[in-house]
Design a protein around this motif. Structure first.
Motif, PDB file in Angstrom:
ATOM      1  N   SER A 172       0.836  -1.195   0.000  1.00  0.00           N
ATOM      2  CA  SER A 172       0.000   0.000   0.000  1.00  0.00           C
ATOM      3  C   SER A 172       0.872   1.245   0.000  1.00  0.00           C
ATOM      4  O   SER A 172       2.016   1.233   0.479  1.00  0.00           O
ATOM      5  N   ALA A 173       0.331   2.346  -0.530  1.00  0.00           N
ATOM      6  CA  ALA A 173       0.986   3.653  -0.425  1.00  0.00           C
ATOM      7  C   ALA A 173       0.821   4.180   0.998  1.00  0.00           C
ATOM      8  O   ALA A 173      -0.190   3.950   1.652  1.00  0.00           O
ATOM      9  N   SER A 174       1.846   4.888   1.475  1.00  0.00           N
ATOM     10  CA  SER A 174       1.838   5.436   2.833  1.00  0.00           C
ATOM     11  C   SER A 174       2.328   6.879   2.806  1.00  0.00           C
ATOM     12  O   SER A 174       3.076   7.276   1.919  1.00  0.00           O
ATOM     13  N   TRP A 175       1.913   7.647   3.818  1.00  0.00           N
ATOM     14  CA  TRP A 175       2.410   9.007   3.948  1.00  0.00           C
ATOM     15  C   TRP A 175       2.446   9.412   5.423  1.00  0.00           C
ATOM     16  O   TRP A 175       1.744   8.837   6.260  1.00  0.00           O
ATOM     17  N   LEU A 176       3.283  10.420   5.722  1.00  0.00           N
ATOM     18  CA  LEU A 176       3.442  10.916   7.085  1.00  0.00           C
ATOM     19  C   LEU A 176       3.707  12.414   7.070  1.00  0.00           C
ATOM     20  O   LEU A 176       4.353  12.927   6.150  1.00  0.00           O
ATOM     21  N   ILE A 177       3.247  13.109   8.096  1.00  0.00           N
ATOM     22  CA  ILE A 177       3.684  14.475   8.383  1.00  0.00           C
ATOM     23  C   ILE A 177       4.116  14.491   9.846  1.00  0.00           C
ATOM     24  O   ILE A 177       3.546  13.767  10.674  1.00  0.00           O
ATOM     25  N   GLY A 178       5.166  15.266  10.150  1.00  0.00           N
ATOM     26  CA  GLY A 178       5.672  15.212  11.509  1.00  0.00           C
ATOM     27  C   GLY A 178       6.457  16.441  11.917  1.00  0.00           C
ATOM     28  O   GLY A 178       6.668  17.379  11.140  1.00  0.00           O
ATOM     29  N   LEU A 179       6.891  16.407  13.165  1.00  0.00           N
ATOM     30  CA  LEU A 179       7.662  17.492  13.771  1.00  0.00           C
ATOM     31  C   LEU A 179       8.745  16.854  14.637  1.00  0.00           C
ATOM     32  O   LEU A 179       8.459  15.926  15.405  1.00  0.00           O
ATOM     33  N   ASP A 180       9.993  17.317  14.504  1.00  0.00           N
ATOM     34  CA  ASP A 180      11.042  16.858  15.414  1.00  0.00           C
ATOM     35  C   ASP A 180      11.559  18.035  16.227  1.00  0.00           C
ATOM     36  O   ASP A 180      11.725  19.142  15.727  1.00  0.00           O
ATOM     37  N   LEU A 181      11.787  17.795  17.505  1.00  0.00           N
ATOM     38  CA  LEU A 181      12.248  18.808  18.448  1.00  0.00           C
ATOM     39  C   LEU A 181      13.594  18.361  19.012  1.00  0.00           C
ATOM     40  O   LEU A 181      13.693  17.265  19.582  1.00  0.00           O
ATOM     41  N   GLU A 182      14.625  19.193  18.868  1.00  0.00           N
ATOM     42  CA  GLU A 182      15.968  18.824  19.312  1.00  0.00           C
ATOM     43  C   GLU A 182      16.053  18.900  20.832  1.00  0.00           C
ATOM     44  O   GLU A 182      15.836  19.953  21.438  1.00  0.00           O
ATOM     45  N   LEU A 183      16.359  17.764  21.474  1.00  0.00           N
ATOM     46  CA  LEU A 183      16.509  17.704  22.922  1.00  0.00           C
ATOM     47  C   LEU A 183      17.903  18.130  23.343  1.00  0.00           C
ATOM     48  O   LEU A 183      18.088  18.858  24.316  1.00  0.00           O
ATOM     49  N   PHE A 184      18.925  17.622  22.637  1.00  0.00           N
ATOM     50  CA  PHE A 184      20.309  18.042  22.791  1.00  0.00           C
ATOM     51  C   PHE A 184      21.008  17.711  21.483  1.00  0.00           C
ATOM     52  O   PHE A 184      20.330  17.330  20.517  1.00  0.00           O
ATOM     53  N   ASP A 185      22.310  17.855  21.403  1.00  0.00           N
ATOM     54  CA  ASP A 185      23.022  17.741  20.127  1.00  0.00           C
ATOM     55  C   ASP A 185      22.657  16.458  19.390  1.00  0.00           C
ATOM     56  O   ASP A 185      22.923  15.347  19.875  1.00  0.00           O
ATOM     57  N   ASN A 186      22.000  16.624  18.222  1.00  0.00           N
ATOM     58  CA  ASN A 186      21.687  15.527  17.301  1.00  0.00           C
ATOM     59  C   ASN A 186      20.678  14.517  17.835  1.00  0.00           C
ATOM     60  O   ASN A 186      20.480  13.466  17.229  1.00  0.00           O
ATOM     61  N   ALA A 187      20.021  14.784  18.950  1.00  0.00           N
ATOM     62  CA  ALA A 187      18.982  13.898  19.489  1.00  0.00           C
ATOM     63  C   ALA A 187      17.645  14.626  19.433  1.00  0.00           C
ATOM     64  O   ALA A 187      17.520  15.773  19.885  1.00  0.00           O
ATOM     65  N   TYR A 188      16.619  13.957  18.874  1.00  0.00           N
ATOM     66  CA  TYR A 188      15.342  14.611  18.610  1.00  0.00           C
ATOM     67  C   TYR A 188      14.176  13.817  19.178  1.00  0.00           C
ATOM     68  O   TYR A 188      14.172  12.581  19.156  1.00  0.00           O
ATOM     69  N   LEU A 189      13.177  14.532  19.670  1.00  0.00           N
ATOM     70  CA  LEU A 189      11.868  13.968  19.976  1.00  0.00           C
ATOM     71  C   LEU A 189      11.018  14.081  18.724  1.00  0.00           C
ATOM     72  O   LEU A 189      10.926  15.154  18.124  1.00  0.00           O
ATOM     73  N   VAL A 190      10.378  12.975  18.311  1.00  0.00           N
ATOM     74  CA  VAL A 190       9.626  12.918  17.061  1.00  0.00           C
ATOM     75  C   VAL A 190       8.135  12.772  17.359  1.00  0.00           C
ATOM     76  O   VAL A 190       7.740  11.915  18.161  1.00  0.00           O
ATOM     77  N   LEU A 191       7.314  13.594  16.715  1.00  0.00           N
ATOM     78  CA  LEU A 191       5.857  13.503  16.797  1.00  0.00           C
ATOM     79  C   LEU A 191       5.323  13.489  15.371  1.00  0.00           C
ATOM     80  O   LEU A 191       5.654  14.377  14.579  1.00  0.00           O
ATOM     81  N   GLU A 192       4.484  12.507  15.027  1.00  0.00           N
ATOM     82  CA  GLU A 192       4.037  12.403  13.642  1.00  0.00           C
ATOM     83  C   GLU A 192       2.713  11.660  13.532  1.00  0.00           C
ATOM     84  O   GLU A 192       2.264  10.992  14.474  1.00  0.00           O
ATOM     85  N   GLY A 193       2.090  11.789  12.358  1.00  0.00           N
ATOM     86  CA  GLY A 193       0.857  11.073  12.069  1.00  0.00           C
ATOM     87  C   GLY A 193       0.690  10.913  10.570  1.00  0.00           C
ATOM     88  O   GLY A 193       1.257  11.675   9.785  1.00  0.00           O
ATOM     89  N   GLY A 194      -0.082   9.915  10.163  1.00  0.00           N
ATOM     90  CA  GLY A 194      -0.298   9.683   8.740  1.00  0.00           C
ATOM     91  C   GLY A 194      -0.976   8.360   8.480  1.00  0.00           C
ATOM     92  O   GLY A 194      -1.510   7.719   9.390  1.00  0.00           O
ATOM     93  N   LYS A 195      -0.947   7.947   7.217  1.00  0.00           N
ATOM     94  CA  LYS A 195      -1.594   6.704   6.804  1.00  0.00           C
ATOM     95  C   LYS A 195      -0.560   5.603   6.636  1.00  0.00           C
ATOM     96  O   LYS A 195       0.398   5.753   5.880  1.00  0.00           O
ATOM     97  N   LEU A 196      -0.761   4.497   7.339  1.00  0.00           N
ATOM     98  CA  LEU A 196       0.143   3.356   7.224  1.00  0.00           C
ATOM     99  C   LEU A 196      -0.209   2.496   6.016  1.00  0.00           C
ATOM    100  O   LEU A 196       0.670   2.081   5.261  1.00  0.00           O
ATOM    101  N   PHE A 197      -1.501   2.206   5.813  1.00  0.00           N
ATOM    102  CA  PHE A 197      -1.894   1.354   4.688  1.00  0.00           C
ATOM    103  C   PHE A 197      -3.370   1.554   4.388  1.00  0.00           C
ATOM    104  O   PHE A 197      -4.138   2.090   5.184  1.00  0.00           O
TER     105      PHE A 197
END
Length: 217
Positions: A172-197
């Motif tokens: 199936s085709a899939s898509w996502l939109i998201g936001l990453d927030l840098e906690l410290f150098d090169n480490a990010y908290l990821v929040l996202e949503g979209g269609k898996l299948f």
């Protein structure tokens, strides 16, 4: 009066030499940060997958449809992310995941996801100094099962088409939109949503809502 003038001239010359020697040091003091296109990343996320459009037809003794019911159910998954930045704006990644829980649909239907693998190509853009927004599109292969107990019961006749391998179309085709927030150098908290299948046979659709951590190196 001659001595003070000579002192002033010597002090001015000394100051000029110190400034000239300090300028190159200031220019090279701060090394340039590596470009993001040189970085790879790994991540681990947990997701709530909501199964929608579990539509099923209710028929009478003459096999005529009397009603159509649309149910929904939730299950939990976990995914490992491996990717890299193609440029300052574009990235590509793969995701490998599986189900952590089963979806209990009304009556006697239980749906599980054994495993799934996704490939995404995406674009990301800096929103602030510590946050990026991103969108990505790709394809997912997944395998699961829909188990129907008491299939002969009248109340379960509407789930006959869902029982067995789930979903019926495994790609199936899939898509996502998201936001990453840098906690410290090169480490990010990821929040996202979209269609898996989306199952092209039964029209069942799985939407995912995820959070987790990503590290770039």
């Amino acid at each position: 009066m001659t001595l003070p003038r000579r002192l002033r001239a010597a002090l001015s010359l000394t100051t000029a030499l110190l400034v000239a020697q300090g300028a190159p040091a200031q220019e090279t003091a701060a090394p340039a940060e590596p470009a993001r296109e040189d970085l790879y990343y790994v991540g681990l996320i947990g997701s709530l997958v909501q199964l929608r459009s579990l539509e099923s037809a209710i028929t009478d003794d003459q096999d005529e449809i009397t009603d159509v019911v649309a149910d929904s159910a939730d299950l939990n998954t976990a995914s490992l992310i491996i990717g890299g930045h193609i440029s300052e704006l574009f990235h590509a990644e793969i995701r490998l995941g599986g189900g952590l829980s089963e979806a209990k649909v009304r009556n006697d239907l239980t749906i599980s996801l054994d495993y799934f693998a996704s490939w995404f190509f995406g674009i990301h853009y800096p929103l602030t100094d510590f946050a990026h927004g991103y969108a990505q599109f790709g394809f997912t292969h997944l395998q699961g099962e829909a188990e129907l107990t008491n299939p002969d019961a009248n109340r379960n006749s509407r789930y006959d088409d869902l029982a067995g391998d789930f979903p019926d179309s495994s790609f199936s085709a899939s898509w996502l939109i998201g936001l990453d927030l840098e906690l410290f150098d090169n480490a990010y908290l990821v929040l996202e949503g979209g269609k898996l299948f989306e199952d092209t046979v039964t029209d069942v659709t799985g939407y995912q809502f995820s959070s987790g951590l990503r590290y770039e190196f």
